[in-house]
Scaffold this motif. Structure first.
Motif, short mmCIF file in Angstrom:
data_model
loop_
_atom_site.label_atom_id
_atom_site.label_comp_id
_atom_site.label_asym_id
_atom_site.label_seq_id
_atom_site.Cartn_x
_atom_site.Cartn_y
_atom_site.Cartn_z
N MET A 145 0.86 -1.19 0.00
CA MET A 145 0.00 0.00 0.00
C MET A 145 0.89 1.24 0.00
N THR A 146 0.54 2.20 -0.83
CA THR A 146 1.30 3.44 -0.91
C THR A 146 0.90 4.36 0.22
N ASN A 147 1.88 4.88 0.94
CA ASN A 147 1.51 5.81 2.01
C ASN A 147 1.50 7.25 1.50
N ARG A 148 0.94 8.11 2.32
CA ARG A 148 0.75 9.50 1.94
C ARG A 148 2.08 10.20 1.66
N SER A 149 3.08 9.92 2.44
CA SER A 149 4.38 10.59 2.29
C SER A 149 5.02 10.23 0.95
N GLU A 150 4.87 8.96 0.51
CA GLU A 150 5.43 8.56 -0.79
C GLU A 150 4.72 9.29 -1.93
N PHE A 151 3.40 9.40 -1.79
CA PHE A 151 2.62 10.11 -2.81
C PHE A 151 3.09 11.57 -2.93
N LEU A 152 3.21 12.24 -1.79
CA LEU A 152 3.61 13.65 -1.80
C LEU A 152 5.03 13.82 -2.33
N LYS A 153 5.90 12.85 -2.03
CA LYS A 153 7.28 12.89 -2.53
C LYS A 153 7.30 12.87 -4.06
N GLU A 154 6.51 11.98 -4.64
CA GLU A 154 6.45 11.88 -6.10
C GLU A 154 5.85 13.14 -6.72
N LEU A 155 4.84 13.69 -6.06
CA LEU A 155 4.21 14.91 -6.58
C LEU A 155 5.20 16.07 -6.57
N ARG A 156 6.01 16.17 -5.49
CA ARG A 156 7.02 17.22 -5.42
C ARG A 156 8.07 17.03 -6.52
N ARG A 157 8.43 15.77 -6.79
CA ARG A 157 9.39 15.49 -7.87
C ARG A 157 8.85 15.98 -9.22
N ALA A 158 7.58 15.72 -9.45
CA ALA A 158 6.96 16.16 -10.71
C ALA A 158 6.96 17.68 -10.81
N HIS A 159 6.58 18.35 -9.72
CA HIS A 159 6.54 19.81 -9.74
C HIS A 159 7.94 20.40 -9.95
N LYS A 160 8.95 19.77 -9.35
CA LYS A 160 10.32 20.24 -9.50
C LYS A 160 10.78 20.09 -10.95
N ALA A 161 10.43 18.97 -11.57
CA ALA A 161 10.80 18.74 -12.97
C ALA A 161 10.12 19.77 -13.89
N ILE A 162 8.85 20.09 -13.59
CA ILE A 162 8.15 21.10 -14.38
C ILE A 162 8.83 22.44 -14.23
N ALA A 163 9.16 22.81 -12.98
CA ALA A 163 9.81 24.10 -12.72
C ALA A 163 11.15 24.19 -13.42
N SER A 164 11.83 23.06 -13.63
CA SER A 164 13.13 23.03 -14.30
C SER A 164 13.00 22.82 -15.80
N SER A 165 11.74 22.85 -16.31
CA SER A 165 11.46 22.65 -17.74
C SER A 165 11.87 21.26 -18.23
N LYS A 166 11.91 20.29 -17.32
CA LYS A 166 12.20 18.90 -17.70
C LYS A 166 10.86 18.19 -17.94
N LEU A 167 10.21 18.57 -19.04
CA LEU A 167 8.83 18.14 -19.26
C LEU A 167 8.68 16.63 -19.48
N PRO A 168 9.55 15.97 -20.26
CA PRO A 168 9.40 14.52 -20.39
C PRO A 168 9.52 13.79 -19.06
N GLU A 169 10.45 14.26 -18.21
CA GLU A 169 10.62 13.65 -16.89
C GLU A 169 9.36 13.85 -16.05
N ALA A 170 8.83 15.07 -16.06
CA ALA A 170 7.62 15.36 -15.30
C ALA A 170 6.45 14.50 -15.79
N GLU A 171 6.33 14.37 -17.11
CA GLU A 171 5.25 13.57 -17.69
C GLU A 171 5.35 12.13 -17.20
N GLY A 172 6.55 11.58 -17.23
CA GLY A 172 6.73 10.19 -16.78
C GLY A 172 6.35 10.00 -15.34
#
Length: 545
Positions: free
Chosen positions: A1-28
């Motif tokens: 089962m995925t816990n809340r902290s893991e979910f938020l960690k992945e979401l922060r990774r996606a937002h960081k990739a978007i902010a760095s214009s790493k769009l393919p990484e964010a999409e993945g």
């Protein structure tokens, strides 16, 4: 089962990739998060917003439908996505979002208002009007704006009395509401009531001396004889004072050019028009000759003789499409034809062009491979669109100039349609386009050389259609028409299959609505002033070939 902290960690990774214009990484990262099994509404909303923001409309539309399929309950997500779709110009998707939001809670007047705005953009006019009315019933704030917008929808539907009534309703809420005053003045202009429109424009300027569109309209409906005319003085003072809005500065420069042209100050007029187009150039992507040439060749190779020979020869509704280069005399020609007892003028309808926009990059393939049922469905929708708005008697004209690009589509819908190609002297036509403030993607209009190139491409396209459909295309030369109107009109009526009616040429005092840039020229008797006009500007026209 995925816990809340893991979910938020992945979401922060996606937002960081978007902010760095790493769009393919964010999409993945975002797509992988769908497998986590938690917060699916939020993840879908994030994915949709990602594709909207990165202008990947096809993927955005796909995931928006996925988002709605899980029956989201979070209103904030839905409304944020609707707003994102609006900003990205994805009106059809915005409509879906707003309609879903209203299915969750129907008593949202602001949501209804936003839905109505988008419905108008996608051509669902009746539904747009109903949404505005519902918003009014729910006591939305700023009702003067809602009544004004509702009136504009009724103008689109050709319900002029209703439009006028709702402009007046807006003014009953706020007698000094300038948008309603301006639109009411515009309606008066379209009906030919110059005195009433002038009164309203002057009232607007008394309320706000810097509401420059009203000043421009006064210039366009005036025949100016001296460069010290009070209107010219007002224009020059406004331009010297400095204007924050580039669009308003552009409009005032075009108006000044028109005024100076009226009083034969041709070099000064050209300078004003040139400055106007230099400002206007900032609104457009640069016109590319190579892309326009490729589109022309793709069109010609797609719609070839074998394709034309395969078209079904069914009967049914057969509109007359008046098209060709912008500013080539189409408004005049439709006004002339509307005087015939068997012709109904439709003006510039956007039905065909909206369908083409909806096809997007698949346009050529859809038209080439479309089934009989596919075309019949669209043809019936066009006929319904027309008959709801007009009391059609005999023949019906649709005079949107850029339909010259879509004759293949038109002949697929209406094999018996007649095509009237309005043509004008190259230099006169190019000047007339250059002297007009345009929009809606007409990026060629701000440079004389570009206009000349586009004119030649238009000629290639129209000659192609004339070769494919020799019995369906009639070319009407503007210069010949103003010199010998009876002879040219007789040929045109014969082409359409109509008997001669001399009343067609008595159009200057005829009642009716004119909605184009030719609003006052076409209310005058036939005149030759615009034919050969280029001679006044010959030294400025070296770049046109």
């Amino acid at each position: 089962m995925t816990n809340r902290s893991e979910f938020l960690k992945e979401l922060r990774r996606a937002h960081k990739a978007i902010a760095s214009s790493k769009l393919p990484e964010a999409e993945g990262i975002l797509l992988a998060m769908l497998n986590l099994g938690v917060e699916r509404e939020l993840i879908f909303a994030e994915i949709c917003q990602f594709y909207i923001s990165s202008k990947q409309a096809e993927k955005a539309d796909y995931y928006l439908k996925k988002f709605l399929s899980i029956k989201p309950s979070n209103m904030t997500y839905v409304l944020n996505l609707a707003s994102g779709c609006v900003s990205a110009g994805m009106s059809a998707s915005a409509v879906e979002m707003y309609r879903y939001a209203l299915s969750l809670n129907a008593n949202q007047p602001n949501c209804l208002f936003n839905l109505a705005l988008q419905l108008r953009k996608v051509g669902e006019l009746e539904a747009s009007a109903e949404a505005y009315k519902k918003a009014i019933e729910l006591k939305i704030d700023g009702q003067e704006e809602v009544y004004n917008n509702l009136a504009l929808v009724y103008l689109d539907m050709n319900c002029l009395e209703l439009a006028g009534n709702f402009f007046e309703r807006a003014l009953s809420v706020d007698p000094n509401y300038i948008p309603a005053l301006f639109n009411l003045a515009g309606l008066a202009e379209e009906r030919g009531d110059k005195a009433h429109s002038r009164k309203l424009y002057r009232k607007i300027l008394s309320l706000d001396s810097k509401y420059y569109p009203a000043l421009s309209r006064l210039v366009y409906q005036s025949d100016i004889e001296r460069k010290d005319d009070p209107l010219v003085v007002e224009l020059e003072a406004a331009l010297l004072a400095g204007i924050d809005s580039p669009l308003e500065r552009e409009e005032l420069l075009f108006s000044l050019g028109k005024a100076l042209d009226d009083c034969a100050e041709y070099d000064a007029a050209f300078e004003a028009y040139h400055k106007a187009n230099e400002v206007g150039r900032l609104r457009f992507r640069a016109y590319r000759k190579d892309l326009q040439e490729k589109y022309t060749q793709d069109l010609i190779s797609t719609f070839d003789q074998a394709w034309a020979d395969s078209l079904p020869q069914r009967g049914g509704f057969a509109p007359i499409f008046i098209c060709g280069m912008l500013r080539s005399g189409s408004t005049l020609l439709e006004k002339v034809l509307s005087g015939h007892s068997q012709v109904t003028a439709g003006g510039e309808l956007d039905f065909i062009s909206r369908q083409v926009r909806n096809f997007g990059d698949t346009y050529f393939s859809k038209i080439k491979s479309g089934t009989a049922d596919f075309f019949e469905t669209i043809a019936l929708a066009y006929e319904e669109h027309v008959t709801k708005r007009f009391d059609v008697r005999g023949h019906f004209t649709d005079k949107r100039p850029d339909n010259f690009l879509h004759i293949g589509f038109i002949k697929s819908l209406f094999p018996q349609a007649k095509i009237v190609w309005t043509k004008r002297n190259l230099l006169d036509n190019c000047l007339s386009v250059y002297f007009q403030q345009l929009g809606a993607g007409m990026n060629y209009s701000v440079d004389l050389e570009w206009i000349g190139h586009y004119y030649r491409q238009q000629e290639l396209v129209m000659e192609h259609w004339r070769l494919l459909f020799p019995d369906s295309v009639c070319c009407v030369d503007y210069d010949k028409f103003v010199c010998s109107p009876e002879d040219e009109l007789e040929k045109l009526l014969k082409f359409i299959g109509l008997d001669w009616e001399g009343a067609c040429l008595n159009f200057s005092a005829r009642e009716g609505v004119v909605k184009t840039a030719s609003i006052w020229q076409v209310r005058k008797s036939l005149y030759k002033k615009s034919s050969g006009r280029y001679r006044n500007y010959k030294r400025h026209l070296q770049g046109i070939q």
